[in-house]
Design an enzyme around this catalytic site. Structure first.
Site, PDB file in Angstrom:
ATOM      1  N   SER A 204       1.040  -1.151   0.325  1.00 32.97           N
ATOM      2  CA  SER A 204       0.423  -0.022   0.131  1.00 32.97           C
ATOM      3  C   SER A 204       0.739   1.227   0.138  1.00 32.97           C
ATOM      4  O   SER A 204       0.759   2.294  -0.347  1.00 32.97           O
ATOM      5  CB  SER A 204      -1.021   0.047   0.656  1.00 32.97           C
ATOM      6  OG  SER A 204       0.235  -0.018   1.878  1.00 32.97           O
ATOM      7  N   HIS A 232      -5.307  -3.367  -3.251  1.00 35.68           N
ATOM      8  CA  HIS A 232      -4.885  -2.725  -4.313  1.00 35.68           C
ATOM      9  C   HIS A 232      -4.533  -3.577  -5.687  1.00 35.68           C
ATOM     10  O   HIS A 232      -4.296  -2.431  -6.328  1.00 35.68           O
ATOM     11  CB  HIS A 232      -3.476  -1.667  -3.883  1.00 35.68           C
ATOM     12  CG  HIS A 232      -4.046  -0.351  -2.083  1.00 35.68           C
ATOM     13  ND1 HIS A 232      -4.666   0.492  -2.722  1.00 35.68           N
ATOM     14  CD2 HIS A 232      -3.649  -1.129  -1.176  1.00 35.68           C
ATOM     15  CE1 HIS A 232      -4.225   1.153  -1.167  1.00 35.68           C
ATOM     16  NE2 HIS A 232      -4.216  -0.100  -0.120  1.00 35.68           N
ATOM     17  N   LYS A 264     -12.127   0.867  -2.735  1.00 36.80           N
ATOM     18  CA  LYS A 264     -10.918   0.744  -2.866  1.00 36.80           C
ATOM     19  C   LYS A 264     -11.404   0.947  -4.550  1.00 36.80           C
ATOM     20  O   LYS A 264     -12.117   1.934  -5.182  1.00 36.80           O
ATOM     21  CB  LYS A 264      -9.149   0.346  -3.311  1.00 36.80           C
ATOM     22  CG  LYS A 264      -9.101   0.363  -0.870  1.00 36.80           C
ATOM     23  CD  LYS A 264      -7.740   0.390  -1.061  1.00 36.80           C
ATOM     24  CE  LYS A 264      -7.767   0.252   0.536  1.00 36.80           C
ATOM     25  NZ  LYS A 264      -7.579   1.694   0.977  1.00 36.80           N
TER      26      LYS A 264
HETATM   27  C1  LIG Z   1      -3.104  -2.870   1.893  1.00 37.89           C
HETATM   28  C2  LIG Z   1      -4.141  -2.897   2.179  1.00 37.89           C
HETATM   29  N1  LIG Z   1      -5.420  -3.442   3.479  1.00 37.89           N
HETATM   30  C3  LIG Z   1      -6.722  -3.348   3.688  1.00 37.89           C
HETATM   31  C4  LIG Z   1      -7.055  -1.724   3.701  1.00 37.89           C
HETATM   32  C5  LIG Z   1      -8.440  -2.065   4.345  1.00 37.89           C
HETATM   33  O1  LIG Z   1      -9.247  -1.432   3.767  1.00 37.89           O
HETATM   34  P1  LIG Z   1     -10.814  -1.083   4.664  1.00 37.89           P
HETATM   35  O2  LIG Z   1     -10.672   0.084   3.988  1.00 37.89           O
HETATM   36  O3  LIG Z   1     -11.600  -1.096   3.548  1.00 37.89           O
HETATM   37  O4  LIG Z   1     -10.736  -0.785   6.116  1.00 37.89           O
HETATM   38  C6  LIG Z   1      -6.434  -1.176   3.557  1.00 37.89           C
HETATM   39  C7  LIG Z   1      -6.520   0.122   3.310  1.00 37.89           C
HETATM   40  O5  LIG Z   1      -7.650   0.877   3.483  1.00 37.89           O
HETATM   41  C8  LIG Z   1      -4.694  -1.569   2.881  1.00 37.89           C
HETATM   42  O6  LIG Z   1      -4.257  -0.463   1.897  1.00 37.89           O
END
Ligand SMILES: Cc1ncc(COP(=O)(O)O)c(C=O)c1O
Length: 414
Positions: A204, A232, A264
């Site tokens: 990320s 992502h 996303k």
């Molecule tokens: C790699 C990764 N996993 C999980 C999440 C969490 O997802 P959510 O925003 O749906 O809680 C994010 C970002 O928010 C992320 O960048």
């Protein structure tokens, strides 16, 4: 991270709602810690954004080109997706009123889960309230005391927290290094029951892709299971946007659990885990973030379900993202920025010190682009960066605006 207290600046008194007397010491301490963050250039502040998450936003009262959104395919405001959400709202109401295991499992879940499983080529999918909840529910449901979780050093916070919550032994392996993981498992595997290998698919904060085939081969050798977080990668990697496994041509490996988010590329909110049929049954019984949390509003589920077929067919937008990523990476390097190799829409410009990332963020904002400066503890000390997040909707002139801003920011440091 423990924050060294900063000197008193007098601004503590600006904090709203402080009351002296019984229990006030905790607020004094927090105010001092916040000052410490200020002094180190690590204090974060919320910026109010008006309107939808598009290629341009009004942030803090100014119209800026938005390089901070994970809305990679622009689906958060796609009329088909919005219409599905509106219809879902009218049909199912504003809230689910209970957890999925009580009264909240509205029919929209089943349809979305079938669509997710089909997209990912897996037997089952289970939807959580967020990607964060998917990680914090799934990992502890699969591993516990007496087991081990092997985590890439640069994993997202949701995976780190999921690993910690599991109470399994945490073994951290160097970033994207399947050879090192192999060595760790050769030394330690025998001491544990189950072993999970946990990794981001697309990292990320770095935008690089995990070496999933190599990680799966190591997992096979040591009887481990890989959990890949495709937050992502979904919508972005692979011919139909199914994510990291599709990117590498892997056909539903037995030892793979895929996590993801609806928030996303799919433009809605929610998270999920996909895998064999038994995964769904197990998580419905054991994932605490599913069992003990209210179900999502069905309007969000309907929006995500409408987004999936669009994302599957988004070959042009995915190609556009690769083109934009390539142009930005080479232009960034030409300006003297340190930009890692890669082709995903997450493009980090490494700057080092936190204060420098803040300065560059401010200069870019003054030049019309909104690009978040990312600082520790989100990234390791000394690796503060600007994290550019590209959308397929970005025009050439919006990219040019960013490059002009970067030139100004670089000149300011010269
Ligand atoms: C790699 C990764 N996993 C999980 C999440 C969490 O997802 P959510 O925003 O749906 O809680 C994010 C970002 O928010 C992320 O960048």
């Amino acid at each position: 991270m423990k924050v060294p207290p900063g000197p008193r600046t007098g601004r503590e008194d600006d904090l709203p709602g402080r009351s002296p007397g019984f229990g006030a010491r905790i607020w004094e301490e927090l105010a001092a810690d916040l000052n410490g963050l200020d002094v180190q250039g690590l204090r974060r502040r919320l910026v109010t954004v008006e309107g939808p998450a598009g290629a341009e936003i009004v942030a803090g009262g100014r119209r800026l080109v938005n390089f901070a959104s994970n809305n990679y395919l622009g689906l958060a405001s796609d009329p088909r997706v919005v219409a599905a959400a509106v219809a879902g709202l009218a049909r199912w109401g504003a809230g689910a009123g209970g957890s999925r295991l009580t009264s909240g499992n509205q029919g929209a879940y089943e349809a979305l889960e079938a669509s997710l499983a089909d997209w990912k080529g897996c037997e089952s999918a289970v939807v959580f309230a967020s990607g964060y909840a998917a990680a914090c529910g799934t990992i502890p449901a699969l591993a516990g005391e007496g087991d081990a979780v092997c985590a890439d050093r640069l994993n997202h916070a949701s995976l780190i927290d999921g690993c910690r919550l599991s109470r399994a032994k945490l073994l951290v392996f160097p970033h994207a290094d399947a050879g090192a993981l192999d060595g760790i498992l050769a030394r330690h595997r025998a001491a544990y029951g189950r072993v999970l290998v946990v990794t981001d698919g697309v990292f990320s904060m770095d935008g690089d892709v995990a070496p999933l085939p190599e990680l799966l081969a190591v997992a096979e050798r040591h009887d481990a299971t890989v959990v890949v977080d495709d937050a992502h990668a979904s919508g972005v990697l692979g011919d139909t946007g199914a994510g990291t496994a599709e990117h590498f041509g892997l056909d539903n490996p037995e030892r793979l659990v895929q996590l993801g988010t609806l928030s996303k590329a799919l433009g809605s909110v929610g998270g999920y885990a996909v895998g064999p049929a038994i995964l769904r049954e197990w998580l419905v019984n054991r994932a605490r973030t599913l069992v003990y949390s209210t179900a999502l509003p069905a309007s969000c589920l309907e929006a995500a379900r409408a987004a999936i077929p669009i994302a599957r067919e988004a070959h042009g937008p995915r190609a556009r993202l690769r083109v934009l990523s390539g142009k930005l990476r080479s232009a960034g390097r030409a300006l003297g920025c340190v930009v890692p190799e890669g082709g995903t829409p997450i493009v980090p410009l490494l700057l080092g010190e936190s204060a420098r990332a803040v300065r560059w963020h401010d200069r870019l904002a003054a030049a019309g682009s909104f690009v978040p400066g990312i600082r520790p503890p989100t990234v390791p000390l000394g690796t503060a960066r600007l994290r550019v997040s590209l959308m397929a909707d970005h025009t050439d002139s919006q990219l040019a605006c960013l490059l002009d801003g970067l030139a100004v920011a670089a000149a300011g440091d010269a």
